[in-house]
Design a protein around this motif. Structure first.
Motif, PDB file in Angstrom:
ATOM      1  N   ARG A 117      16.599  -3.651  91.193  1.00  0.00           N
ATOM      2  CA  ARG A 117      15.645  -3.336  92.706  1.00  0.00           C
ATOM      3  C   ARG A 117      16.579  -2.233  93.067  1.00  0.00           C
ATOM      4  O   ARG A 117      16.407  -0.796  93.511  1.00  0.00           O
ATOM      5  CB  ARG A 117      15.156  -3.757  93.794  1.00  0.00           C
ATOM      6  CG  ARG A 117      13.949  -4.510  93.153  1.00  0.00           C
ATOM      7  CD  ARG A 117      13.415  -5.274  93.788  1.00  0.00           C
ATOM      8  NE  ARG A 117      11.859  -5.983  93.383  1.00  0.00           N
ATOM      9  CZ  ARG A 117      10.935  -5.801  94.337  1.00  0.00           C
ATOM     10  NH1 ARG A 117      10.912  -5.948  95.759  1.00  0.00           N
ATOM     11  NH2 ARG A 117       9.832  -6.621  93.999  1.00  0.00           N
ATOM     12  N   ALA A 118      18.004  -2.728  92.937  1.00  0.00           N
ATOM     13  CA  ALA A 118      19.289  -1.974  93.974  1.00  0.00           C
ATOM     14  C   ALA A 118      19.197  -1.080  92.748  1.00  0.00           C
ATOM     15  O   ALA A 118      19.970   0.174  93.423  1.00  0.00           O
ATOM     16  CB  ALA A 118      20.571  -2.701  93.300  1.00  0.00           C
ATOM     17  N   LEU A 119      19.509  -0.154  91.843  1.00  0.00           N
ATOM     18  CA  LEU A 119      18.956   0.029  90.609  1.00  0.00           C
ATOM     19  C   LEU A 119      18.761   2.070  90.946  1.00  0.00           C
ATOM     20  O   LEU A 119      17.996   2.876  91.434  1.00  0.00           O
ATOM     21  CB  LEU A 119      19.427  -0.192  89.258  1.00  0.00           C
ATOM     22  CG  LEU A 119      20.764  -0.711  88.939  1.00  0.00           C
ATOM     23  CD1 LEU A 119      21.173  -1.513  87.935  1.00  0.00           C
ATOM     24  CD2 LEU A 119      22.101  -0.241  89.220  1.00  0.00           C
ATOM     25  N   LEU A 120      17.081   0.935  91.214  1.00  0.00           N
ATOM     26  CA  LEU A 120      15.684   1.641  91.615  1.00  0.00           C
ATOM     27  C   LEU A 120      15.946   2.075  92.837  1.00  0.00           C
ATOM     28  O   LEU A 120      14.762   3.906  93.354  1.00  0.00           O
ATOM     29  CB  LEU A 120      15.064   1.122  91.531  1.00  0.00           C
ATOM     30  CG  LEU A 120      14.302   0.943  89.824  1.00  0.00           C
ATOM     31  CD1 LEU A 120      12.796   0.128  90.024  1.00  0.00           C
ATOM     32  CD2 LEU A 120      13.993   2.387  88.971  1.00  0.00           C
ATOM     33  N   ASN A 121      16.691   1.573  93.730  1.00  0.00           N
ATOM     34  CA  ASN A 121      16.677   1.755  95.622  1.00  0.00           C
ATOM     35  C   ASN A 121      17.894   3.033  95.364  1.00  0.00           C
ATOM     36  O   ASN A 121      17.626   3.798  96.681  1.00  0.00           O
ATOM     37  CB  ASN A 121      17.178   0.852  95.867  1.00  0.00           C
ATOM     38  CG  ASN A 121      15.567   0.046  96.713  1.00  0.00           C
ATOM     39  OD1 ASN A 121      13.974   0.340  95.549  1.00  0.00           O
ATOM     40  ND2 ASN A 121      15.593  -1.096  96.800  1.00  0.00           N
ATOM     41  N   GLY A 122      18.536   3.584  94.638  1.00  0.00           N
ATOM     42  CA  GLY A 122      19.570   4.673  94.194  1.00  0.00           C
ATOM     43  C   GLY A 122      21.263   4.013  94.322  1.00  0.00           C
ATOM     44  O   GLY A 122      21.962   4.694  95.234  1.00  0.00           O
ATOM     45  N   SER A 123      20.960   2.399  94.058  1.00  0.00           N
ATOM     46  CA  SER A 123      22.415   2.460  94.654  1.00  0.00           C
ATOM     47  C   SER A 123      23.575   2.898  93.654  1.00  0.00           C
ATOM     48  O   SER A 123      23.530   3.325  92.807  1.00  0.00           O
ATOM     49  CB  SER A 123      22.577   1.125  94.369  1.00  0.00           C
ATOM     50  OG  SER A 123      24.358   0.256  93.893  1.00  0.00           O
ATOM     51  N   ARG A 124      23.929   3.327  94.344  1.00  0.00           N
ATOM     52  CA  ARG A 124      26.016   4.095  93.608  1.00  0.00           C
ATOM     53  C   ARG A 124      27.333   3.205  93.864  1.00  0.00           C
ATOM     54  O   ARG A 124      28.107   3.999  93.955  1.00  0.00           O
ATOM     55  CB  ARG A 124      26.208   5.062  94.918  1.00  0.00           C
ATOM     56  CG  ARG A 124      25.109   5.867  94.898  1.00  0.00           C
ATOM     57  CD  ARG A 124      25.124   7.351  96.078  1.00  0.00           C
ATOM     58  NE  ARG A 124      24.364   8.172  96.302  1.00  0.00           N
ATOM     59  CZ  ARG A 124      24.078   9.430  95.599  1.00  0.00           C
ATOM     60  NH1 ARG A 124      25.553   9.997  94.716  1.00  0.00           N
ATOM     61  NH2 ARG A 124      23.647  10.927  94.891  1.00  0.00           N
ATOM     62  N   ASP A 125      26.897   2.090  93.326  1.00  0.00           N
ATOM     63  CA  ASP A 125      28.477   1.508  93.160  1.00  0.00           C
ATOM     64  C   ASP A 125      27.812   0.754  91.785  1.00  0.00           C
ATOM     65  O   ASP A 125      27.092  -0.104  91.838  1.00  0.00           O
ATOM     66  CB  ASP A 125      28.256   0.900  94.606  1.00  0.00           C
ATOM     67  CG  ASP A 125      30.106   0.497  94.915  1.00  0.00           C
ATOM     68  OD1 ASP A 125      30.956   0.276  93.346  1.00  0.00           O
ATOM     69  OD2 ASP A 125      30.332  -0.117  95.629  1.00  0.00           O
ATOM     70  N   ASN A 126      29.190   0.377  91.088  1.00  0.00           N
ATOM     71  CA  ASN A 126      29.185  -1.246  90.257  1.00  0.00           C
ATOM     72  C   ASN A 126      28.465  -2.641  91.659  1.00  0.00           C
ATOM     73  O   ASN A 126      27.793  -2.534  92.665  1.00  0.00           O
ATOM     74  CB  ASN A 126      30.491  -2.037  90.134  1.00  0.00           C
ATOM     75  CG  ASN A 126      31.476  -1.315  89.785  1.00  0.00           C
ATOM     76  OD1 ASN A 126      32.747  -1.222  89.646  1.00  0.00           O
ATOM     77  ND2 ASN A 126      30.781   0.168  88.678  1.00  0.00           N
ATOM     78  N   THR A 127      26.579  -2.869  90.771  1.00  0.00           N
ATOM     79  CA  THR A 127      26.563  -4.311  91.445  1.00  0.00           C
ATOM     80  C   THR A 127      26.468  -5.128  90.727  1.00  0.00           C
ATOM     81  O   THR A 127      26.671  -5.959  89.759  1.00  0.00           O
ATOM     82  CB  THR A 127      24.654  -4.083  91.320  1.00  0.00           C
ATOM     83  OG1 THR A 127      24.952  -2.399  92.127  1.00  0.00           O
ATOM     84  CG2 THR A 127      23.719  -4.570  92.314  1.00  0.00           C
TER      85      THR A 127
END
Length: 277
Positions: A259-269
């Motif tokens: 979800r973080a990646l799908l929601n547009g995170s721009r950082d290492n997660t």
């Protein structure tokens, strides 16, 4: 400049699941470099299960998020457990003070051993142990790496966000003689507490953590600890919803990362999920 394909081949995403842990019921850790926006991985983590060698009633763990490089992350990851152990032996009854002393001790070692003038790391580090038949969570953080304790109906914040935009931190920085410009310490750093970043110590950046003590009850199901790659784009309510939809810590960690990646995170997660009950 490395090509994207080369970066992918050099980076190994971590997918860890321990279904029969000791200090907690189970735990999982998932991370992603987020290759669209980041060419290097600056997050890190550690888990020391059965930390006190007490038959599985204790666990020490942490998630780290570096900036300016990964040197400070790697040093903290490799050294925090030993330094915490040394401090714990001195005053085992006062874990809050042990954590505070350990953070400052590790930061001093970072200053001695690393090129940390302009390199740093936020951190969220937790310790669970048994106290008079009660399981107790201690959790300490610097910066915006954070933790949530989840039950069936609520997500409980157990950390304090140390960003330069935080009014409490702005007041502290100004009292220390520093300044906040465009929500950054001295116009440079977005977080106000971290390991490293020693060139900004005279401007208000510190490594002193906030520490929370929480008695764990049967209603408390999960503890989620993650870097801001998750928290910037996934709110606590959504984390709680995910925990209800999934059946174990691995599924929760995988879904939160997705979800973080799908929601547009721009950082290492990085996402660590510990099942408490």
């Amino acid at each position: 400049m490395m090509k994207t394909s080369q970066i992918r081949s050099n980076y190994q995403a971590k997918k860890i699941y321990m279904p029969r842990a000791l200090g907690v019921k189970e735990y999982a850790f998932y991370d992603d470099i987020n290759i669209q926006y980041r060419q290097t991985m600056e997050d890190g983590f550690f888990i020391a299960d059965n930390f006190l060698d007490d038959g599985g009633k204790s666990i020490l763990f942490g998630v780290l998020d570096g900036h300016g490089g990964s040197d400070v992350v790697e040093f903290v990851k490799q050294n925090f457990t030993k330094e915490f152990s040394d401090e714990y032996k001195k005053t085992p009854k006062d874990v809050v003070d042990v954590l505070k002393r350990t953070f400052l001790r590790v930061d001093e070692l970072v200053k001695q051993k690393c090129k940390s003038q302009e390199v740093g790391s936020t951190a969220c580090i937790g310790f669970i142990r048994l106290e008079e038949a009660k399981r107790v969570l201690y959790i300490a953080n610097v910066g915006d790496t954070a933790g949530l304790v989840l039950d069936d109906t609520q997500a409980h914040n157990v950390t304090i966000e140390h960003k330069a935009s935080n009014p409490r931190e702005i007041e502290r920085i100004k009292k220390a003689g520093g300044s906040v410009i465009y929500d950054r310490v001295a116009g440079v750093l977005a977080v106000s507490r971290a390991f490293g970043d020693h060139s900004l110590r005279n401007f208000g950046v510190i490594a002193q953590p906030d520490v929370t003590r929480m008695e764990l009850r049967m209603i408390h199901k999960y503890l989620v600890v993650a870097s801001d790659g998750l928290w910037d784009v996934v709110i606590p309510k959504e984390v709680l919803e995910v925990s209800k939809l999934k059946s174990n810590s691995e599924e929760v960690a995988a879904e939160l990362l997705k979800r973080a990646l799908l929601n547009g995170s721009r950082d290492n997660t990085s996402v660590m999920v510990l099942r408490l009950n």
